[in-house]
Every structure is written in structure tokens, then in C-alpha cells.
Write a protein that holds these residues in place. Structure first.
Motif, PDB file in Angstrom:
ATOM      1  N   ALA A 162      37.913  98.449  78.924  1.00 34.38           N
ATOM      2  CA  ALA A 162      37.314  99.093  80.100  1.00 34.38           C
ATOM      3  C   ALA A 162      35.972  99.727  79.742  1.00 34.38           C
ATOM      4  N   ASP A 163      35.912 100.331  78.572  1.00 36.27           N
ATOM      5  CA  ASP A 163      34.666 100.951  78.104  1.00 36.27           C
ATOM      6  C   ASP A 163      33.588  99.894  77.896  1.00 36.27           C
ATOM      7  N   ILE A 164      33.963  98.772  77.277  1.00 33.47           N
ATOM      8  CA  ILE A 164      33.001  97.690  77.042  1.00 33.47           C
ATOM      9  C   ILE A 164      32.483  97.141  78.374  1.00 33.47           C
ATOM     10  N   LEU A 165      33.379  96.903  79.315  1.00 35.93           N
ATOM     11  CA  LEU A 165      32.977  96.356  80.608  1.00 35.93           C
ATOM     12  C   LEU A 165      32.086  97.324  81.379  1.00 35.93           C
ATOM     13  N   LYS A 166      32.268  98.606  81.139  1.00 35.25           N
ATOM     14  CA  LYS A 166      31.476  99.623  81.840  1.00 35.25           C
ATOM     15  C   LYS A 166      30.108  99.820  81.205  1.00 35.25           C
ATOM     16  N   THR A 167      30.024  99.738  79.872  1.00 33.44           N
ATOM     17  CA  THR A 167      28.791 100.111  79.171  1.00 33.44           C
ATOM     18  C   THR A 167      27.929  98.939  78.707  1.00 33.44           C
ATOM     19  N   GLU A 168      28.512  97.747  78.633  1.00 37.22           N
ATOM     20  CA  GLU A 168      27.755  96.600  78.128  1.00 37.22           C
ATOM     21  C   GLU A 168      27.438  95.631  79.262  1.00 37.22           C
ATOM     22  N   ASP A 169      26.227  95.071  79.236  1.00 37.34           N
ATOM     23  CA  ASP A 169      25.856  94.119  80.282  1.00 37.34           C
ATOM     24  C   ASP A 169      25.988  92.675  79.828  1.00 37.34           C
TER      25      ASP A 169
END
Length: 327
Positions: free
Chosen positions: A108-115
Motif C-alpha cells: 500500500a505504501d509503495i502504491l501510494k508513494t511511487e509512480d
């Protein structure tokens, strides 16, 4: 006594011959590809072989996210990579593959912070630390080596699909093992404790990894995301310490001398992540930077599908969830 000395001499000669052959045949990734503007995740990228992989990719200009469950190790790894490469775009994130909640939080963190996500390198794993159930009700070795990776990969597929494009597919790379060739698939008993020998659980987890890549490659067909397996060979890392500290130290040292150092073990993963031809195949198995055939049982469509369905159930996904990830 002379007979004993003769036997010892023969053993030494054989060991040195094996070492020489291994060192002469250990392949090296020759790609000079740069990764400026690319983002990669290396699970277990904070020690051993994974640290060498992460360092190499950072040296090529990638944004590198290393993940492991140990904060001190992760922080130190980040500092090491930045110092070695001069690349400040290195991030450590907490990830415990033995916890479904941790995997979901990480994703969830990766999907939120990485494009974007160009390469997901599933390198993390354990050997034989113990035969017990996790709080999620799965065998610990199986969950860390397979089920956690299974869930993480599916959760990150939307970002991988967003990033991949014609001629430059996003890459999923899973770390397998030659031991998948002697493993046993017994779906109903994979997660039992006090049923398998601990080394058998490890073997089984690696067979599951190869079957997973086989099935996932079929389900991703037509997309710009590929998934391949890499077999690093026998590598001298701390993973053997989980069996026994003294035994681990001996095996680690022997593996470095006779087989592969962590740097040498990293080369096939780097080849799969960087090589142009490797980026055009999916569901393949690589060893010593070459494509080889996986075990016959790892290429069985029926077994792979049954394992897929059971894995979805165990990691608490639904078919609708999976369809949404793969669309």
C-alpha cells in the motif's frame, strides 16, 4: 595410516577440482545498461546476495528500494549503498514476508508513494530457522519464501503494468533454487508442522516459487509485464546460520571457496533484470546467466493452477481481487 592419508589427499584433490571448475564456469552479467529514471525493489536487499544486487542497480542510476524486517540492517544497507555508488536515491522500507499485514502495508505504501516500478526482485528468503506456524496460520518457511512473495507480487502488479510499455516490459524476478528439482508438491500438507523435515519445507517453497512464476506468466500474457526465475546456485551467505551457527559458518565459507561468493551469486539475477533478451521472455528459468529448463514438475499447468487457487485462499484474496490486479 597411509590409506587414510591417500583418501584425504583424493578428497582434497576432488574438492580443489570442483572449486576450480565452479570458479571457471560462474557466469558474470555483462550488461552495461543504465537505469536512470527507473525504480526497482529488492526484497532482502540489505544483506548477502541481495545487497550486491541492490548496490549494482543503484550504481546504474536506479531508484532502489530495499526491503527487510530489520530496521538496523536496512538503515545500514542504505548507507552502504549510497556510499558505494554515490546514488542518494536509495530507500529502506520495512517488510516482513512472514506477516500478511506487513506485506499489505508495504505494498500500500509503495502504491501510494511511487509512480512507477520497473523491476520487482523477489530475493528475500530463509533456509531452515524453524518448523512452526505464523500468526497467519502458515508454516513460517513457506510463508516467508513463497506465500508472502506471492501476495506481494500480486499487490504490486497494477504498478508494474502501469510502468511497462512496448519493447520495455516491467520485470518480476523470483529467486528459485536447484533444490526445486527434488521437492514434493503435496498441496494439502504444505503448511503442516512436524510433518516435513525442515530442509524439505525449504525445497517445497522453492518449487512453489517456480510454479508461481509459471502460472503468473500465463496470466500476464499480452501485458507488458514478464516474470522469470533465477537460480543463483550455492552461494556463501548467512542464510546457512539458521541451521546451526557453527555449521552455518563452515558451509558459508566452503560455499564461497567451492561455489559462489554473494557477488557471484548475484549475477544471474542482474542478468535477468538487465539483459535485453531476458526482457523478452516470460516464465523462464535462468542459471549462470543462461536460460535452462526447470524441473518437469515445475512446469505442470494443472499443479500450478491448483497451487494458485490454494495460495489465493491462504493469503486471503478473492478471485475478484486477482482479476482486478491482472486487468
Amino acid at each position: 595410516m597411509s590409506v587414510i592419508l591417500f583418501i584425504v589427499l583424493i578428497v582434497i584433490i576432488i574438492a580443489l577440482s570442483v572449486a576450480l571448475y565452479q570458479k571457471m564456469t560462474n557466469a558474470i552479467c555483462t550488461s552495461r545498461r543504465r537505469l536512470d529514471g527507473k525504480t526497482v525493489i529488492v526484497t532482502g536487499g540489505t544483506a548477502g546476495m541481495g545487497l550486491h544486487i541492490a548496490t549494482d542497480l543503484a550504481r546504474r542510476g536506479a531508484r532502489v528500494i530495499v526491503a527487510c524486517p530489520f530496521e538496523d540492517e536496512g538503515t545500514n544497507a542504505k548507507k552502504h549503498i549510497v556510499k558505494e555508488t554515490g546514488n542518494d536515491d536509495v530507500v529502506y522500507k520495512h517488510l516482513d514476508l512472514g506477516s500478511l499485514q506487513s506485506v499489505r502495508q508495504f505494498a500500500a505504501d509503495i502504491l501510494k508513494t511511487e509512480d512507477r516500478l520497473d523491476v520487482l526482485l523477489n530475493n528475500a528468503g530463509v533456509l531452515v530457522p524453524g518448523d512452526f506456524l505464523t500468526s497467519d496460520g502458515m508454516n513460517f518457511i513457506m510463508q516467508v519464501n513463497y506465500y508472502g512473495t506471492f501476495l506481494l507480487t500480486l499487490l504490486l502488479i497494477p504498478l508494474l503494468k502501469k510502468t511497462g510499455k512496448p519493447g520495455e516490459a516491467s520485470r518480476i524476478i523470483t529467486t528459485a533454487s536447484v533444490t526445486h528439482r527434488v521437492a514434493k508438491i503435496d498441496i494439502e500438507n504444505l503448511n503442516k508442522t512436524n510433518y516435513w523435515k525442515r530442509y524439505e519445507i525449504y525445497f517445497n517453497s522453492k518449487l512453489c516459487i517456480v510454479l508461481f512464476a509459471h502460472e503468473l506468466s500465463k496470466r500476464l500474457k499480452g501485458s507488458y509485464v514478464i516474470v522469470n526465475n533465477v537460480d543463483p546456485g550455492f552461494v556463501g551467505t548467512r542464510i546457512y546460520d539458521s541451521a546451526n551457527k557453527t555449521f552455518g559458518s563452515i558451509v558459508t565459507s566452503a560455499s564461497k571457496i567451492l561455489f559462489k561468493t554473494p557477488w557471484e551469486g548475484a549475477q544471474t539475477a542482474l542478468h535477468a533484470a538487465l539483459d535485453k533478451k531476458a526482457g523478452k521472455v516470460s516464465g523462464a528459468y535462468f542459471m549462470n546467466c543462461k536460460r535452462i529448463q526447470a524441473a518437469k514438475q515445475a512446469c505442470c499447468d494443472k499443479t500450478a493452477n491448483v497451487l494458485w487457487e490454494e495460495s489465493i485462499r491462504l493469503v486471503k484474496l478473492t478471485e475478484d481481487d486477482v482479476e482486478q490486479f491482472l486487468q
